[in-house]
Design a protein around this motif. Structure first.
Motif, PDB file in Angstrom:
ATOM      1  N   GLY A 102       0.829  -1.212   0.000  1.00 25.20           N
ATOM      2  CA  GLY A 102       0.000   0.000   0.000  1.00 25.20           C
ATOM      3  C   GLY A 102       0.853   1.246   0.000  1.00 25.20           C
ATOM      4  N   GLY A 103       1.538   1.483   1.111  1.00 28.06           N
ATOM      5  CA  GLY A 103       2.493   2.575   1.209  1.00 28.06           C
ATOM      6  C   GLY A 103       2.032   3.864   0.565  1.00 28.06           C
ATOM      7  N   GLY A 104       2.946   4.464  -0.193  1.00 29.42           N
ATOM      8  CA  GLY A 104       2.624   5.683  -0.911  1.00 29.42           C
ATOM      9  C   GLY A 104       2.756   6.934  -0.075  1.00 29.42           C
ATOM     10  N   ALA A 105       2.084   7.993  -0.529  1.00 27.95           N
ATOM     11  CA  ALA A 105       2.160   9.286   0.149  1.00 27.95           C
ATOM     12  C   ALA A 105       0.912  10.097  -0.160  1.00 27.95           C
ATOM     13  N   SER A 106       0.589  10.993   0.771  1.00 29.04           N
ATOM     14  CA  SER A 106      -0.570  11.874   0.627  1.00 29.04           C
ATOM     15  C   SER A 106      -0.156  13.312   0.888  1.00 29.04           C
ATOM     16  N   ALA A 107      -1.052  14.237   0.567  1.00 26.51           N
ATOM     17  CA  ALA A 107      -0.772  15.654   0.750  1.00 26.51           C
ATOM     18  C   ALA A 107      -1.990  16.367   1.319  1.00 26.51           C
ATOM     19  N   ILE A 108      -1.728  17.377   2.130  1.00 28.17           N
ATOM     20  CA  ILE A 108      -2.775  18.279   2.626  1.00 28.17           C
ATOM     21  C   ILE A 108      -2.416  19.686   2.173  1.00 28.17           C
TER      22      ILE A 108
END
Length: 384
Positions: A102-108
């Motif tokens: 899954g991992g990955g990255a998100s942003a706000i």
């Protein structure tokens, strides 16, 4: 308190060797010692369970598996390394997800007054994305902390698919720090016998091709170093750390931060902070808990970041869940402490572009599981 401290990084010959660095003026290799924080003592925990100095406040901006406030986006599990980027009149905070698969990255994305404008995914389908680093061209390097892992270049503004940067090598990546002066990127390796690498892009600003090098030195904790090319960055038959004779070993590379000629990086296995003087090509042991007089005020060295004032902020993985400040004057002291979350670690410290807000995550929160992550914002009169 059961924590460690940090030595001031210097090189032989005194302060002149670090001219222009954030630690210019440190004239000896005496260890920094516990002392009064420039912000004063920590107060009792606030409503979020965080102890802060006077005039500082905290707020929760996201919780794993819950919608980021004001959006329909569900925040990722196990928030880890992070960084901030300018976005119009506001800014963006990017955060990795240290889970497999899954991992990955998100942003706000935040608007000009700090309100949350949106949240979204910028990287998917990767594994154990731990730390990374921001580039001068405003992309986020998200690193896979798995054997023969990759670095992915992601785009915080959204709308562009992340790109795998295979030329940066396949190993158990941890953090990255860009050195625009020498046009290289330093990379740490989270192995008990790992190495410190640097990547030389063929063209600065493009990571599609380049040369991967490994730091070569003797067994000493300080002195001159050289760099040698890694013959096979893809590690097809031999792991990258085993391809160059004399490559210096570091026990569990973690955070990495570059400023004004110095690359600071941490090693968790031996609880050290190191400084690589890129101008003079020397390393110094900048921190070691065995060199502290009395009780050390920092344990579990992990992620590291810095400010324009020259202060370093080191987050704890374990310890007593603190971020400690290390001043250019050689004083180490707690800046904040998260209470009631002893089964977690602090990750992803990063300052907003104007330096007035610090973002960080408790990777496992109060639950002690990856689904319990909490991401915070701290505001206050940070030193300019």
């Amino acid at each position: 308190m059961d924590r460690r401290t940090v030595l001031r990084a210097t090189v032989a010959g005194g302060a002149a060797a670090f001219s222009g660095s954030i630690w210019a003026g440190a004239a000896s290799a005496a260890p920094a010692q516990p002392g009064p924080s420039p912000y004063g003592a920590l107060r009792t925990a606030d409503a979020n369970g965080i102890q802060l100095p006077a005039n500082f406040t905290s707020r929760v901006i996201a919780r794993s598996r819950q919608s980021v406030p004001g959006t329909s986006y569900s925040w990722h599990d196990a928030p880890d390394g992070g960084a901030c980027f300018v976005a119009g009149t506001g800014w963006i905070y990017v955060s990795n997800s240290e889970i497999t698969p899954g991992g990955g990255a998100s942003a706000i994305r935040f608007d000009a007054d700090g309100g949350i404008a949106s949240a979204y995914r910028i990287l998917s389908g990767t594994n154990q994305n731990c730390a990374g680093g921001a580039t001068p061209w405003d992309t986020w390097l998200s690193c896979e902390e798995v054997s023969r892992g990759y670095v992915y270049e992601t785009y915080p503004q959204g709308g562009i698919t992340a790109v795998r940067r295979a030329a940066m090598g396949r190993f158990k990546h941890e953090a990255a720090a860009c050195d625009p002066d020498r046009r290289v990127i330093y990379l740490t390796e989270d192995e008990s016998n790992g190495c410190l690498y640097r990547f030389r892009p063929t063209t600065w600003g493009s990571l599609s091709s380049g040369t991967l090098e490994v730091l070569v030195a003797g067994t000493s904790t300080s002195g001159p170093v050289t760099w040698a090319r890694v013959p096979d960055p893809s590690a097809t038959s031999t792991l990258t750390r085993n391809q160059v004779s004399g490559a210096k070993r570091f026990n569990g590379g973690e955070g990495c931060w570059y400023a004004d000629g110095t690359c600071w990086f941490t090693t968790k296995g031996d609880n050290r902070v190191w400084a690589y003087d890129a101008v003079n090509q020397r390393i110094e042991l900048s921190y070691d808990d065995s060199l502290v007089s009395g009780s050390a005020p920092l344990t579990g060295v992990d992620n590291i970041t810095g400010t324009r004032s020259g202060d370093l902020y080191v987050a704890e993985d374990g310890g007593n869940m603190e971020i400690n400040i290390i001043t250019p004057a050689g004083v180490v002291a707690p800046f904040l402490r998260i209470t009631g979350q002893s089964s977690s670690e602090i990750c992803g410290p990063a300052f907003s572009p104007d330096g007035t807000r610090l973002y960080l995550s408790s990777q496992r929160g109060t639950s002690g599981s990856s689904s319990g992550g909490i991401t915070y914002e701290v505001r206050g009169p940070f030193r300019a």
